[in-house]
Design an enzyme around this catalytic site. Structure first.
Site, PDB file in Angstrom:
ATOM      1  N   LYS A 107       0.839  -1.212   0.000  1.00 54.99           N
ATOM      2  CA  LYS A 107       0.000   0.000   0.000  1.00 54.99           C
ATOM      3  C   LYS A 107       0.871   1.258   0.000  1.00 54.99           C
ATOM      4  CE  LYS A 107      -4.078  -2.128   0.477  1.00 54.99           C
ATOM      5  NZ  LYS A 107      -4.919  -2.392  -0.651  1.00 54.99           N
ATOM      6  N   LYS A 193      -3.770 -10.714  -6.756  1.00 53.82           N
ATOM      7  CA  LYS A 193      -5.094 -11.161  -6.309  1.00 53.82           C
ATOM      8  C   LYS A 193      -6.188 -10.236  -6.831  1.00 53.82           C
ATOM      9  CE  LYS A 193      -5.840  -8.746  -1.928  1.00 53.82           C
ATOM     10  NZ  LYS A 193      -7.237  -8.394  -1.861  1.00 53.82           N
ATOM     11  N   LYS A 196     -10.696  -4.980  -4.767  1.00 49.73           N
ATOM     12  CA  LYS A 196     -11.771  -4.025  -5.052  1.00 49.73           C
ATOM     13  C   LYS A 196     -11.326  -2.908  -5.979  1.00 49.73           C
ATOM     14  CE  LYS A 196     -13.970  -4.473  -0.565  1.00 49.73           C
ATOM     15  NZ  LYS A 196     -12.769  -4.420   0.274  1.00 49.73           N
TER      16      LYS A 196
HETATM   17  N1  AQP Z   1      -8.532 -12.237  -4.180  1.00 49.72           N
HETATM   18  C1  AQP Z   1      -8.923 -12.709  -3.012  1.00 49.72           C
HETATM   19  N2  AQP Z   1      -8.954 -14.041  -2.780  1.00 49.72           N
HETATM   20  C2  AQP Z   1      -9.377 -14.531  -1.592  1.00 49.72           C
HETATM   21  N3  AQP Z   1      -9.804 -13.751  -0.572  1.00 49.72           N
HETATM   22  C3  AQP Z   1      -9.794 -12.425  -0.759  1.00 49.72           C
HETATM   23  N4  AQP Z   1     -10.155 -11.388   0.020  1.00 49.72           N
HETATM   24  C4  AQP Z   1      -9.947 -10.220  -0.640  1.00 49.72           C
HETATM   25  N5  AQP Z   1      -9.454 -10.478  -1.865  1.00 49.72           N
HETATM   26  C5  AQP Z   1      -9.350 -11.829  -1.977  1.00 49.72           C
HETATM   27  C6  AQP Z   1     -10.681 -11.525   1.371  1.00 49.72           C
HETATM   28  O1  AQP Z   1     -11.834 -10.708   1.499  1.00 49.72           O
HETATM   29  C7  AQP Z   1     -11.898 -10.180   2.828  1.00 49.72           C
HETATM   30  C8  AQP Z   1     -12.069  -8.684   2.786  1.00 49.72           C
HETATM   31  O2  AQP Z   1     -10.858  -8.084   2.299  1.00 49.72           O
HETATM   32  P1  AQP Z   1     -10.675  -6.561   1.949  1.00 49.72           P
HETATM   33  O3  AQP Z   1     -11.806  -5.767   2.449  1.00 49.72           O
HETATM   34  O4  AQP Z   1      -9.283  -6.159   2.325  1.00 49.72           O
HETATM   35  O5  AQP Z   1     -10.813  -6.647   0.365  1.00 49.72           O
HETATM   36  P2  AQP Z   1      -9.907  -6.294  -0.866  1.00 49.72           P
HETATM   37  O6  AQP Z   1     -10.679  -6.715  -2.037  1.00 49.72           O
HETATM   38  O7  AQP Z   1      -8.548  -6.801  -0.668  1.00 49.72           O
HETATM   39  O8  AQP Z   1      -9.974  -4.753  -0.969  1.00 49.72           O
HETATM   40  P3  AQP Z   1      -9.189  -3.577  -0.342  1.00 49.72           P
HETATM   41  O9  AQP Z   1      -8.010  -4.043   0.443  1.00 49.72           O
HETATM   42  O10 AQP Z   1     -10.172  -2.710   0.349  1.00 49.72           O
HETATM   43  O11 AQP Z   1      -8.831  -2.766  -1.559  1.00 49.72           O
HETATM   44  P4  AQP Z   1      -7.686  -2.887  -2.580  1.00 49.72           P
HETATM   45  O12 AQP Z   1      -8.372  -3.198  -3.837  1.00 49.72           O
HETATM   46  O13 AQP Z   1      -7.146  -1.495  -2.542  1.00 49.72           O
HETATM   47  O14 AQP Z   1      -6.709  -3.925  -2.138  1.00 49.72           O
HETATM   48  C9  AQP Z   1     -10.623 -10.642   3.534  1.00 49.72           C
HETATM   49  O15 AQP Z   1     -10.923 -11.767   4.309  1.00 49.72           O
HETATM   50  C10 AQP Z   1      -9.713 -11.001   2.404  1.00 49.72           C
HETATM   51  O16 AQP Z   1      -8.785 -12.008   2.771  1.00 49.72           O
END
Ligand code: AQP
Length: 335
Positions: A107, A193, A196
Site C-alpha cells: 500500500k 489477487k 476491489k
Molecule cells: N482475491 C482474493 N482471494 C481470496 N480472498 C480475498 N479477500 C480479498 N481479496 C481476496 C478476502 O476478502 C476479505 C475482505 O478483504 P478486503 O476488504 O481487504 O478486500 P480487498 O478486495 O482486498 O480490498 P481492499 O483491500 O479494500 O482494496 P484494494 O483493492 O485497494 O486492495 C478478507 O478476508 C480477504 O482475505
C-alpha cells in the site's frame, strides 16, 4: 469475527475467501461480521462515497447469505471500545515489525504520498477488531495470513505483560472450511489477487451485469495448453478451474480438468474457449441472484439502518465486556 473494507464493490475473491465461510460459520458459531469503515480511511481519505459503500457492503453481505438475526452484522465505528483496545495494543507493537508487513509495503508503494500512521498500524487495529469480541476463528483469504500471525504476537504480548498468568485475550487463528486452506482468487489476467480497487476489468464483481461477466471471463488469461499430459496447471488456469469447482456442476468441472490432464503439445484436448463459455454461463447463474437481492436491499435503506443499529448494539455490548476486562488487566480501572 471478520471484516470487509467499504472501499468499493465486493468481488469474487471476497466471496470465496471470506463470505462463503461466513455464511456457513453463522450456523455453527457465535459470529461477528463487520464493515470496517475506519480501515478504509487508511487508503481512502475522501469519504464522499463512504456511506454508499457501507450500505452496499452490508447489502451484499446479506445477499451472500448472512442472516442479521443470526450473526451480528455491524459497522466498526459503532464500537468505540475497538478504538480503545487499539490504543493499548499499539503500545505493544513495534515500528520495525509493522514496517515489514507485506500489505503495508504494497500500500505504501501504491500511495507514496499518503503513508500514514493508520496504514502502518493497520494490523494492530485489525487485531483489536478481532479480540474486542475475544474471537478465536477468523475466516479470511490467504492475503490476511500474515496479519493473523501478527495478531497472535500482539495478543501473546498483551497476555504476558498484563495477564498475570491468565489469558485475558484468546489467540486468533485464520479459518477456512476449504480443504486446501486459505483461498486466494487471482485477478483474471493472472496478475496478483482480485481486489476491489485494482484491475477492474479483471475483477468479477458481485454487482456485475450478465454481459460484463461474460466479457471479462472470455478475456481471462489462458495459454497454448500443457506440454505434457498430467501437467500441473499454472496458477491462472487453476484459478479458472477453482471457480468452476464452485459454480459449475461437479461433472462439468471434472470433465474440463480431465481434458487438461490428457492434453499435451500436439494433442490439445482442452478447449479454453469452451471452458470460458461454460464458466461464464455458470457464473452468470451464480452472481445474478446475489446482484438482484443486493439491489433490492439497497432500495430499502431504512431496513439496512435497522440491521446496522441492531448489530451495533450487540457488538458494543460484547466490546464493553472485553474492554472492562482489559482495563482491569492493564490497571486503568480507578473506581
Ligand atoms: N482475491 C482474493 N482471494 C481470496 N480472498 C480475498 N479477500 C480479498 N481479496 C481476496 C478476502 O476478502 C476479505 C475482505 O478483504 P478486503 O476488504 O481487504 O478486500 P480487498 O478486495 O482486498 O480490498 P481492499 O483491500 O479494500 O482494496 P484494494 O483493492 O485497494 O486492495 C478478507 O478476508 C480477504 O482475505
Amino acid at each position: 469475527m471478520s471484516g470487509i473494507r467499504p472501499t468499493g464493490f465486493l468481488h469474487l475473491g471476497n466471496y470465496f475467501g471470506a463470505l462463503r465461510n461466513w455464511a456457513r460459520m453463522q450456523h455453527e458459531y457465535e459470529c461477528f461480521f463487520c464493515v470496517v469503515d475506519w480501515h478504509s480511511l487508511t487508503t481512502h481519505p475522501d469519504t464522499a462515497e463512504l456511506k454508499n459503500s457501507v450500505y452496499r457492503v452490508l447489502a451484499e453481505n446479506i445477499a451472500c447469505g448472512l442472516d442479521p438475526e443470526k450473526a451480528t452484522l455491524y459497522v466498526q465505528s459503532d464500537v468505540p471500545q475497538d478504538a480503545e483496545l487499539y490504543l493499548y495494543l499499539n503500545m505493544l507493537a513495534y515500528k520495525g515489525e509493522l514496517e515489514k508487513t507485506v500489505t503495508f509495503k504494497d500500500k505504501a508503494r501504491q500511495h507514496p504520498d499518503n503513508v500514514n500512521a493508520g496504514l502502518l498500524t493497520y494490523p494492530v487495529l485489525q487485531t483489536s477488531d478481532i479480540v474486542i469480541h475475544r474471537a478465536e476463528l477468523v475466516p479470511v483469504g490467504k492475503d490476511q495470513e500474515q496479519h493473523l500471525e501478527m495478531a497472535r504476537n500482539f495478543v501473546q504480548r498483551f497476555n504476558h505483560r498484563y495477564g498475570h498468568g491468565q489469558t485475558i485475550l484468546p489467540e486468533p487463528h485464520a479459518f477456512s472450511y476449504d480443504a486446501g486452506g486459505l483461498v486466494k482468487i487471482l485477478s483474471l489476467d493472472g496478475n496478483g489477487k482480485m481486489s476491489k480497487s485494482e484491475n477492474q476489468m479483471n475483477t468479477l464483481y458481485l454487482a456485475d451485469e450478465d454481459d460484463a461477466i461474460r466479457k471479462k471471463l472470455m478475456k481471462a488469461k489462458t495459454d497454448q495448453g500443457p506440454e505434457a499430459p498430467n501437467s500441473t496447471p499454472p496458477d491462472y488456469i487453476e484459478n479458472l478451474f477453482g471457480m468452476m469447482d464452485i459454480v459449475s456442476a461437479p461433472d462439468v468441472a471434472a470433465k474440463f480438468r480431465a481434458d487438461y490432464a490428457q492434453s499435451s503439445s500436439g494433442n490439445t484436448v482442452i478447449r479454453y474457449g469452451d471452458l470460458k463459455k461454460q464458466l461464464a454461463e455458470d457464473m452468470v447463474r451464480f452472481i445474478a441472484p446475489i446482484r438482484e437481492t443486493a439491489n433490492g436491499l439497497l432500495a430499502n435503506k431504512d431496513e439496512l439502518k435497522r440491521i446496522m443499529k441492531m448489530g451495533g448494539e450487540k457488538a458494543r455490548a460484547s466490546g464493553q465486556d472485553t474492554i472492562e476486562r482489559v482495563r482491569k488487566a492493564v490497571g486503568v480501572n480507578y473506581y
